[in-house]
Design a protein around this motif. Structure first.
Motif, short mmCIF file in Angstrom:
data_model
loop_
_atom_site.label_atom_id
_atom_site.label_comp_id
_atom_site.label_asym_id
_atom_site.label_seq_id
_atom_site.Cartn_x
_atom_site.Cartn_y
_atom_site.Cartn_z
N PRO A 3 0.82 -1.21 0.00
CA PRO A 3 0.00 0.00 0.00
C PRO A 3 0.85 1.26 0.00
O PRO A 3 2.00 1.28 0.47
N GLY A 4 0.28 2.34 -0.51
CA GLY A 4 0.89 3.66 -0.46
C GLY A 4 -0.20 4.71 -0.52
O GLY A 4 -1.35 4.41 -0.86
N VAL A 5 0.17 5.92 -0.19
CA VAL A 5 -0.81 7.01 -0.10
C VAL A 5 -0.30 8.22 -0.86
O VAL A 5 0.88 8.60 -0.74
N LEU A 6 -1.19 8.84 -1.64
CA LEU A 6 -0.89 10.09 -2.33
C LEU A 6 -1.88 11.14 -1.85
O LEU A 6 -3.09 11.03 -2.08
N VAL A 7 -1.38 12.16 -1.15
CA VAL A 7 -2.21 13.28 -0.71
C VAL A 7 -2.08 14.40 -1.74
O VAL A 7 -0.97 14.80 -2.09
N ILE A 8 -3.22 14.89 -2.23
CA ILE A 8 -3.22 15.92 -3.27
C ILE A 8 -3.90 17.17 -2.74
O ILE A 8 -5.03 17.11 -2.23
N SER A 9 -3.23 18.31 -2.86
CA SER A 9 -3.82 19.59 -2.46
C SER A 9 -3.66 20.59 -3.61
O SER A 9 -2.99 20.30 -4.60
N HIS A 10 -4.30 21.74 -3.47
CA HIS A 10 -4.19 22.75 -4.52
C HIS A 10 -2.79 23.35 -4.52
O HIS A 10 -2.08 23.33 -3.51
N GLY A 11 -2.38 23.88 -5.64
CA GLY A 11 -1.06 24.47 -5.76
C GLY A 11 -1.04 25.92 -5.31
O GLY A 11 -2.08 26.57 -5.19
N SER A 12 0.15 26.45 -5.05
CA SER A 12 0.30 27.84 -4.66
C SER A 12 1.73 28.28 -4.95
O SER A 12 2.67 27.49 -4.86
N ARG A 13 1.88 29.54 -5.26
CA ARG A 13 3.22 30.11 -5.42
C ARG A 13 3.84 30.48 -4.08
O ARG A 13 5.01 30.83 -4.02
N GLU A 14 3.05 30.43 -3.03
CA GLU A 14 3.55 30.78 -1.70
C GLU A 14 4.25 29.59 -1.06
O GLU A 14 3.64 28.54 -0.85
N ALA A 15 5.53 29.77 -0.73
CA ALA A 15 6.29 28.69 -0.09
C ALA A 15 5.68 28.29 1.24
O ALA A 15 5.78 27.13 1.66
#
Length: 356
Positions: A3-15
């Motif tokens: 098993p493995g997990v991929l967490v996806i969030s929105h992108g941002s130019r802010e570090a």
């Protein structure tokens, strides 16, 4: 099956946003790995905070290769299409952030090479890879980059966790369609290219919606604003969507979350408003007209502080009386707790002996 997990969030130019996501995912990965390792040893059954994960709403895990398919947490079944193989870098071991860093030793359980094998697995085989990726903007950290990394780690069974506020987000629909799932609305095609999943079986999870942990987070955020909750009303404000099918999902999740908060905080009432369509000022005026003796606390439903919390919400409500501090969901341990609980529930329900 690994098993493995991929967490996806929105992108941002802010570090700062990237850093906040990395820290939250690393903490969730450590929590999930405790569950994973103790579960393998026959001791598991609880999330890292001692709660037993919910299992009743979890559909069977399927995949994203021809003849296998992908299934989402809300039961949608995708069309099946061909996907070319994915190649990746040399596999690493353990819980990692998307750029290959391993979280500090203090945030994850130690796994030594001398530990006895369980079920014929070595200690390295037992590690749970968790990778974070972004929908856009963050170069080298996009969704396909995360999939490539996990395939290179030897993952064959993947849980995709969308770190988004609502199942009504068109971004979540775009991601789901890229994994081969059907659209929420037939009138809206996804904006992403199809993803290459290698040979991994994929289970597509659900975003936050009305999770109890997030209700607690939001109550903590506004605690300083509340003086007499029995004479106060909440107004939850979120991005929202005008599009068919998506508006109802936003409204449903927000309404349930508002009710959780009302009950948990003992407030006189709780209402919701979206920025798209533009409902916030109209809803607040209506509340003040109908309940003139009750103060209104405005609660932003956003993962990060930024343009919407600092500028859009105050400008939309300009000239009206309300209480507001603009606090977002991150940073907060509740987000890691939510992610860790979702991952643990998936691990609890997966069938490692299933053969496609």
């Amino acid at each position: 099956m690994k098993p493995g997990v991929l967490v996806i969030s929105h992108g941002s130019r802010e570090a700062e946003w990237v850093r906040l996501v990395e820290e939250a995912v690393a903490a969730a990965a450590a929590q999930a790995e405790v569950f994973w390792l103790t579960g393998l040893a026959g001791v598991g059954g609880q999330t890292g905070d001692g709660r037993t994960p919910s299992v009743g709403s979890r559909p069977p895990v399927t995949g994203c290769e021809p003849g296998i398919g992908v299934q989402t947490g809300d039961g949608r079944t995708p069309s099946v299409d061909s996907r070319p193989p994915v190649t990746g870098s040399e596999p690493g071991i353990g819980v990692q952030t998307g750029d290959g860093r391993t979280p500090s030793a203090g945030s994850q359980p130690p796994v030594s090479g001398s530990e006895p094998s369980i079920g014929g697995q070595t200690s390295n085989d037992r590690r749970l890879p968790v990778v974070s990726s972004f929908l856009e903007i963050v170069e080298g950290r996009l969704i396909q980059d995360g999939l490539d990394r996990l395939e290179a780690e030897g993952v064959t069974e993947l849980y995709v966790l969308p770190l988004f506020v609502s199942s009504g987000s068109t971004h979540v629909d775009d991601i789901a369609q890229a994994f081969g799932l059907p659209p929420v609305s037939p009138a809206r095609a996804g904006e992403l290219e199809p993803l290459r999943c290698g040979g991994m079986r994929v289970h597509f999870g659900q975003p936050i919606d009305d999770d109890a942990d997030i209700a607690e987070l939001l109550l903590a955020n506004i605690r300083e604003l509340s003086e007499a909750p029995e004479r106060e009303r909440l107004l939850l404000v979120a991005h929202g969507s005008r599009e068919a099918g998506f508006f109802a999902r936003w409204r449903g999740g927000m309404t349930r979350l508002a009710e959780r908060m009302r009950q948990g905080g003992g407030f006189a009432g709780a209402d919701t408003a979206m920025l798209l369509p533009d409902q916030a000022a109209c809803k607040l005026r209506a509340l003040q007209r109908k309940r003139p003796g009750q103060n209104v606390i405005v609660v932003p439903l956003f993962l990060s502080v930024g343009y919407f919390t600092r500028t859009v919400i105050p400008s939309r409500l300009s000239g009206l009386q309300y209480r507001y501090n603009g606090r977002a969901m991150l940073p907060s341990p509740y987000i890691s707790q939510w992610m860790g609980g979702q991952i643990a529930a998936w691990l609890e329900n997966r069938d490692p002996n299933r053969i496609e």
